[in-house]
Scaffold this active site. Structure first.
Site, PDB file in Angstrom:
ATOM      1  N   THR A 122       0.287  32.688 -72.787  1.00  0.00           N
ATOM      2  CA  THR A 122      -0.827  33.031 -71.908  1.00  0.00           C
ATOM      3  C   THR A 122      -0.296  33.671 -70.612  1.00  0.00           C
ATOM      4  OG1 THR A 122      -1.820  30.977 -72.780  1.00  0.00           O
ATOM      5  CG2 THR A 122      -3.131  32.224 -71.221  1.00  0.00           C
ATOM      6  N   ARG A 172      -1.507  28.109 -68.698  1.00  0.00           N
ATOM      7  CA  ARG A 172      -2.894  27.687 -68.500  1.00  0.00           C
ATOM      8  C   ARG A 172      -2.958  26.537 -67.505  1.00  0.00           C
ATOM      9  NH1 ARG A 172      -4.318  27.736 -74.998  1.00  0.00           N
ATOM     10  NH2 ARG A 172      -3.279  29.730 -75.265  1.00  0.00           N
ATOM     11  N   GLU A 220       5.986  27.025 -77.110  1.00  0.00           N
ATOM     12  CA  GLU A 220       5.351  28.070 -76.285  1.00  0.00           C
ATOM     13  C   GLU A 220       4.631  27.331 -75.168  1.00  0.00           C
ATOM     14  OE1 GLU A 220       2.518  30.793 -78.249  1.00  0.00           O
ATOM     15  OE2 GLU A 220       1.371  30.705 -76.399  1.00  0.00           O
ATOM     16  N   LYS A 259       1.352  38.978 -81.472  1.00  0.00           N
ATOM     17  CA  LYS A 259       0.590  37.783 -81.771  1.00  0.00           C
ATOM     18  C   LYS A 259      -0.714  38.256 -82.424  1.00  0.00           C
ATOM     19  CE  LYS A 259      -0.905  33.728 -79.190  1.00  0.00           C
ATOM     20  NZ  LYS A 259      -0.375  32.656 -78.363  1.00  0.00           N
TER      21      LYS A 259
HETATM   22  C1  3PG Z   1      -3.067  30.279 -78.563  1.00  0.00           C
HETATM   23  O1  3PG Z   1      -2.986  30.652 -77.399  1.00  0.00           O
HETATM   24  O2  3PG Z   1      -2.228  30.623 -79.397  1.00  0.00           O
HETATM   25  C2  3PG Z   1      -4.244  29.485 -78.989  1.00  0.00           C
HETATM   26  O3  3PG Z   1      -4.823  28.792 -77.950  1.00  0.00           O
HETATM   27  C3  3PG Z   1      -3.974  28.593 -80.126  1.00  0.00           C
HETATM   28  O4  3PG Z   1      -5.195  28.297 -80.686  1.00  0.00           O
HETATM   29  P1  3PG Z   1      -5.493  26.900 -81.330  1.00  0.00           P
HETATM   30  O5  3PG Z   1      -5.891  25.988 -80.215  1.00  0.00           O
HETATM   31  O6  3PG Z   1      -6.632  27.141 -82.289  1.00  0.00           O
HETATM   32  O7  3PG Z   1      -4.255  26.416 -82.036  1.00  0.00           O
END
Ligand code: 3PG
Length: 220
Positions: free
Chosen positions: A75, A51, A47, A135
């Site tokens: 994101t 960002r 994924e 999600k």
């Molecule tokens: C996401 O977008 O899925 C999260 O940032 C994942 O979170 P994590 O950094 O706790 O794995």
């Protein structure tokens, strides 16, 4: 094909990969380096989050170099980012939250999209837009598997499936993955942006191999 069927197919696709590295790249070169480690390690999913500015180029580069990867965009917060993800060759997109405008645009494009939810109201809103794959974010901080099970129980008959992310690690992934509501888990723990920037590729390779071994042990 209806958006709901596309969303169901996304659940099937994610349930074949089970663990999805959530990635923030600084460059397309970095994404190629990681892509090689993922494919060699047998963890064929990524994924790529919007960002960083490098996201679109990374998706394009990974798509071309590693067509075997199940490649999503993460994101995705706007219709513009959604279009860039689709053009770059992503197979699906996700977001931490539920933006109806982005979900509707995905439906119009016939492109699978899983919005983020962590309340019953958000599940209902996402379902009413045609989503059956969502999600679950931020999974651990919101209440973990106990919350997911309690919150999704009234919707069992609708066939909604979840991808928990946020605080997931190799330690708690097996519990999530043993729940039938859960198709896959995702997380940044496998390849952190800082570790990639620092060139800690051996550590990242180790994380990928551990995750691949975990998936195999769950299948056995
Ligand atoms: C996401 O977008 O899925 C999260 O940032 C994942 O979170 P994590 O950094 O706790 O794995």
């Amino acid at each position: 094909m209806s958006f709901r069927v596309l969303s169901q197919e996304l659940a099937e696709k994610l349930s074949r990969v089970r663990i999805i590295p959530v990635l923030s790249f600084h460059s397309a070169e970095e994404s190629l380096r990681l892509g090689e480690i993922l494919v060699e390690g047998g963890l064929c999913a990524a994924e790529v989050t919007f960002r960083t500015e490098a996201a679109e180029g990374a998706i394009r580069a990974m798509r071309k170099a590693y067509p075997e990867l199940c490649l999503g965009a993460g994101t995705v917060l706007s219709v513009e980012q959604l279009s860039r993800a689709v053009d770059a060759g992503a197979e699906f997109a996700v977001a931490p939250g539920l933006n109806p405008e982005v979900v509707r645009a995905s439906a119009e494009k016939g492109f699978p999209f899983a919005p983020g939810v962590c309340t019953p109201t958000e599940i209902e809103a996402a379902y009413s837009l045609g989503c059956v794959t969502m999600k679950f974010f931020p999974a651990e901080a919101a209440g973990g598997l106990a919350l997911l099970k309690a919150m999704s129980a009234p919707y069992k008959h609708l066939g909604i499936r979840f991808m928990p992310t946020g605080g997931v690690t190799t330690a708690n992934a097996p519990a999530y993955l043993s729940a039938k509501e859960v198709v896959a888990v995702g997380g940044t723990w496998l390849a952190k942006a800082d570790d990639m920037a620092a060139g800690k590729w051996d550590l990242i390779r180790q994380n990928v191999l551990s995750a691949a071994a975990l998936i195999r042990s769950l299948e056995a």
